[in-house]
Scaffold this motif. Structure first.
Motif, PDB file in Angstrom:
ATOM      1  N   ASN A  81      -5.326   1.307   6.066  1.00  0.00           N
ATOM      2  CA  ASN A  81      -5.630   2.552   5.372  1.00  0.00           C
ATOM      3  C   ASN A  81      -4.450   2.975   4.498  1.00  0.00           C
ATOM      4  O   ASN A  81      -3.460   2.241   4.378  1.00  0.00           O
ATOM      5  CB  ASN A  81      -6.041   3.648   6.361  1.00  0.00           C
ATOM      6  CG  ASN A  81      -4.909   4.052   7.304  1.00  0.00           C
ATOM      7  OD1 ASN A  81      -3.721   3.911   6.990  1.00  0.00           O
ATOM      8  ND2 ASN A  81      -5.273   4.568   8.466  1.00  0.00           N
ATOM      9  N   GLU A  82      -4.564   4.130   3.879  1.00  0.00           N
ATOM     10  CA  GLU A  82      -3.543   4.570   2.927  1.00  0.00           C
ATOM     11  C   GLU A  82      -2.194   4.824   3.585  1.00  0.00           C
ATOM     12  O   GLU A  82      -1.155   4.886   2.898  1.00  0.00           O
ATOM     13  CB  GLU A  82      -4.027   5.821   2.187  1.00  0.00           C
ATOM     14  CG  GLU A  82      -3.945   7.126   2.973  1.00  0.00           C
ATOM     15  CD  GLU A  82      -5.088   7.331   3.965  1.00  0.00           C
ATOM     16  OE1 GLU A  82      -5.146   8.415   4.580  1.00  0.00           O
ATOM     17  OE2 GLU A  82      -5.922   6.407   4.127  1.00  0.00           O
ATOM     18  N   LYS A  83      -2.173   4.935   4.906  1.00  0.00           N
ATOM     19  CA  LYS A  83      -0.917   5.140   5.631  1.00  0.00           C
ATOM     20  C   LYS A  83      -0.325   3.827   6.158  1.00  0.00           C
ATOM     21  O   LYS A  83       0.730   3.829   6.785  1.00  0.00           O
ATOM     22  CB  LYS A  83      -1.155   6.102   6.797  1.00  0.00           C
ATOM     23  CG  LYS A  83      -1.637   7.478   6.366  1.00  0.00           C
ATOM     24  CD  LYS A  83      -1.928   8.355   7.573  1.00  0.00           C
ATOM     25  CE  LYS A  83      -2.441   9.723   7.135  1.00  0.00           C
ATOM     26  NZ  LYS A  83      -2.766  10.600   8.307  1.00  0.00           N
ATOM     27  N   PRO A 140     -10.366  10.079   2.744  1.00  0.00           N
ATOM     28  CA  PRO A 140      -9.362   9.019   2.900  1.00  0.00           C
ATOM     29  C   PRO A 140      -9.786   7.985   3.932  1.00  0.00           C
ATOM     30  O   PRO A 140     -10.519   8.283   4.887  1.00  0.00           O
ATOM     31  CB  PRO A 140      -8.102   9.780   3.350  1.00  0.00           C
ATOM     32  CG  PRO A 140      -8.317  11.188   2.928  1.00  0.00           C
ATOM     33  CD  PRO A 140      -9.801  11.419   3.015  1.00  0.00           C
ATOM     34  N   VAL A 152       0.837  -1.203   0.000  1.00  0.00           N
ATOM     35  CA  VAL A 152       0.000   0.000   0.000  1.00  0.00           C
ATOM     36  C   VAL A 152       0.871   1.252   0.000  1.00  0.00           C
ATOM     37  O   VAL A 152       0.653   2.191  -0.784  1.00  0.00           O
ATOM     38  CB  VAL A 152      -0.954   0.002   1.215  1.00  0.00           C
ATOM     39  CG1 VAL A 152      -1.540   1.398   1.452  1.00  0.00           C
ATOM     40  CG2 VAL A 152      -2.072  -1.003   1.015  1.00  0.00           C
ATOM     41  N   ARG A 153       1.875   1.271   0.856  1.00  0.00           N
ATOM     42  CA  ARG A 153       2.728   2.458   0.943  1.00  0.00           C
ATOM     43  C   ARG A 153       3.563   2.644  -0.329  1.00  0.00           C
ATOM     44  O   ARG A 153       3.704   3.752  -0.838  1.00  0.00           O
ATOM     45  CB  ARG A 153       3.626   2.358   2.171  1.00  0.00           C
ATOM     46  CG  ARG A 153       2.871   2.582   3.489  1.00  0.00           C
ATOM     47  CD  ARG A 153       3.808   2.816   4.642  1.00  0.00           C
ATOM     48  NE  ARG A 153       4.443   1.584   5.073  1.00  0.00           N
ATOM     49  CZ  ARG A 153       4.143   0.935   6.199  1.00  0.00           C
ATOM     50  NH1 ARG A 153       3.210   1.421   7.005  1.00  0.00           N
ATOM     51  NH2 ARG A 153       4.777  -0.160   6.533  1.00  0.00           N
ATOM     52  N   ALA A 206      -1.454   3.357  -2.634  1.00  0.00           N
ATOM     53  CA  ALA A 206      -2.831   2.875  -2.743  1.00  0.00           C
ATOM     54  C   ALA A 206      -3.741   3.566  -1.730  1.00  0.00           C
ATOM     55  O   ALA A 206      -3.282   4.109  -0.718  1.00  0.00           O
ATOM     56  CB  ALA A 206      -2.876   1.368  -2.545  1.00  0.00           C
ATOM     57  N   ASP A 207      -5.031   3.508  -1.996  1.00  0.00           N
ATOM     58  CA  ASP A 207      -6.026   4.114  -1.106  1.00  0.00           C
ATOM     59  C   ASP A 207      -6.422   3.182   0.032  1.00  0.00           C
ATOM     60  O   ASP A 207      -6.918   3.647   1.067  1.00  0.00           O
ATOM     61  CB  ASP A 207      -7.282   4.474  -1.904  1.00  0.00           C
ATOM     62  CG  ASP A 207      -6.993   5.491  -2.987  1.00  0.00           C
ATOM     63  OD1 ASP A 207      -6.694   6.645  -2.650  1.00  0.00           O
ATOM     64  OD2 ASP A 207      -7.056   5.109  -4.173  1.00  0.00           O
ATOM     65  N   LEU A 208      -6.240   1.879  -0.174  1.00  0.00           N
ATOM     66  CA  LEU A 208      -6.693   0.904   0.827  1.00  0.00           C
ATOM     67  C   LEU A 208      -5.991  -0.423   0.571  1.00  0.00           C
ATOM     68  O   LEU A 208      -5.656  -0.758  -0.572  1.00  0.00           O
ATOM     69  CB  LEU A 208      -8.215   0.704   0.717  1.00  0.00           C
ATOM     70  CG  LEU A 208      -8.896  -0.117   1.820  1.00  0.00           C
ATOM     71  CD1 LEU A 208      -8.955   0.683   3.110  1.00  0.00           C
ATOM     72  CD2 LEU A 208     -10.301  -0.536   1.397  1.00  0.00           C
TER      73      LEU A 208
END
Length: 456
Positions: free
Chosen positions: A252-254, A360, A230-231, A235-237
């Protein structure tokens, strides 16, 4: 008492009792004989995940069913909730899923579903065990009454369309970048197709099963691959399923993890606002965080707790007509759409909320602040977990821990229903206290195990 069946079917190391071809054949014979109903042509559907041992167990189970006169429909690799769905839609007498869920590839298991798509009751499992113990020879079909076997070629498409139909009409996932980790398991084909057909930009991982890599360093129990992808991909999710896709963990995106409690919180609050949450309650287990209970209380929603295991969650949901339940581990049961946990269905509910909010994931999916909670597992292979927990040393240690937490938190220590483990969980507002209580109890379990081993 059940001896063969645990909290989620039969499970064990492949090619070692009870997960041998011989036992699988006998399970098929007994279940097929007991669960046939009416005078129609009797049918069982059989699905599996991607474990190497599935090639051994599938034909053994099929032979057992065929030998008592049941027709067999082979589905191939497919998620557990898909097998439950197809059992109902094909009007079968019985559904079988060959899987050990989140366990490593060496393990395998057998989950049984009734014609309504729900897992068998304790009484039914006891009856199957009794028949297996008392002899099956008199229940074989005559040569002209043996069952027939066939493969269902469009089973994946049926499940995909059923899952997509739960997404809000008129909504799309266009513009969303989603990392999807299928754990090299049962959903490796169907899950990416669902998200792609709904418009998402899908970044799939864990979609190259080789028979031995299911759940290995990927999936809902090993979320680092999802988080890092994701990172790296912006990505958004992130969505991580387990080996049979009946549970899901998100990030999540983080890269922050969204567990089953947060999923229940988001869906439960949304359904309560929309007036679609039946009974004003959500069913969870004793493992769910106290923060979830406090959140629901603030929204006039009750949290009803059961023993650990999605079957107990579903039993309570059915008994009182609730339509939402689940586990912190990522089983989410959406009673309006499914009879068992479905990781893909749950993910779509969250994606619908994400699209609706147009914000987000980090802003809408961390719904409550969880209390510090720690869970550790102690492997006790070769010993009886129940006997260890009942030993004087353990009883005294548990009493001392409960006294320490009195009024400040809670303690749960139990044997696993699927693996030779003792699970130790503590929860309180003081994180240091939680860590110390869990560490002390785990050390005590290991000491009690060492005493037992040396005495033997």
């Amino acid at each position: 008492m059940r001896k063969l069946f645990g909290t989620d079917g039969v499970r064990g190391t492949a090619n070692t009792e009870p997960m041998t071809a011989e036992t699988a054949l006998r399970v098929g014979m007994a279940a097929g004989h007991l669960l046939r109903g009416g005078d129609h042509r009797h049918t069982v559907v059989i699905g599996k995940d991607t474990r190497l041992s599935g090639y051994m167990l599938e034909p053994a189970l099929a032979a057992g069913f065929l030998s008592v006169g049941m027709d067999v429909v082979l589905l191939g690799p497919l998620p557990t909730p898909a097998v439950a769905m197809l059992t109902r839609s094909l009007r079968a007498d019985l559904g079988v899923m060959i899987t050990a869920s989140h366990n490593p590839f060496q393990d395998n298991g057998i989950k049984l579903f009734g014609p309504d798509g729900f897992k068998l009751t304790d009484a039914q499992e006891i009856a199957i065990e009794a028949l297996m113990a008392n002899g099956l020879e008199n229940h074989r079909a005559a040569p002209d009454a043996l069952g027939r076997a066939r493969r269902l070629d469009d089973c994946a498409g049926r499940y995909i369309e059923a899952v997509k139909s739960t997404f809000p009409r008129g909504r799309r996932l266009d513009g969303l970048r989603i990392v999807l980790d299928c754990a090299n398991g049962a959903a490796y084909k169907v899950a990416p197709r669902v998200l792609w057909e709904l418009g998402a930009d899908v970044i799939p991982v864990g979609v190259a099963p080789d028979g031995t890599n299911i759940n290995r360093g990927c999936g809902s129990l090993h979320v680092d691959l999802m988080r890092e992808t994701v990172r790296c991909e912006g990505a958004d999710l992130g969505i991580a399923l387990d080996g049979d896709a009946d549970r899901v963990i998100l990030c999540n995106e983080k890269g922050a993890i969204i567990d089953g409690d947060q999923l229940l919180a988001r869906i439960g609050c949304d359904w309560a606002r929309a007036g679609t949450l039946r009974g004003g309650a959500v069913v969870a287990t004793v493992m769910s965080n106290l923060g979830l209970e406090r959140l629901f209380a603030a929204h006039d929603v009750r949290l009803i707790r059961t023993a650990v295991g999605d079957r107990y969650v579903v039993d309570r949901m059915r008994a009182d007509s609730y339509n939402l339940g689940g586990e912190q581990s990522g089983h989410v049961v959406l009673g309006d759409y499914a009879t068992t946990g479905d990781g893909l269905l749950a993910a779509l509910q969250i994606l619908a909320a994400l699209v609706e909010a147009d914000r987000p994931a980090s802003e809408i999916l961390s719904v409550f602040e969880p209390l510090p909670q720690r869970l550790e597992n102690v492997r006790v292979a070769g010993a009886d977990p129940a006997s260890l927990l009942a030993s004087p040393r353990m009883v005294a240690a548990i009493q001392a821990a409960e006294a320490t937490l009195a009024g400040r938190g809670r303690l749960l220590i139990r044997k696993s229903g699927t693996e030779p483990l003792i699970r130790v969980m503590a929860e309180a507002e003081d994180e240091t206290l939680v860590a110390q209580v869990v560490a002390d109890l785990c050390a005590c379990v290991r000491d009690a195990l060492a005493e037992t081993t040396s005495a033997a």
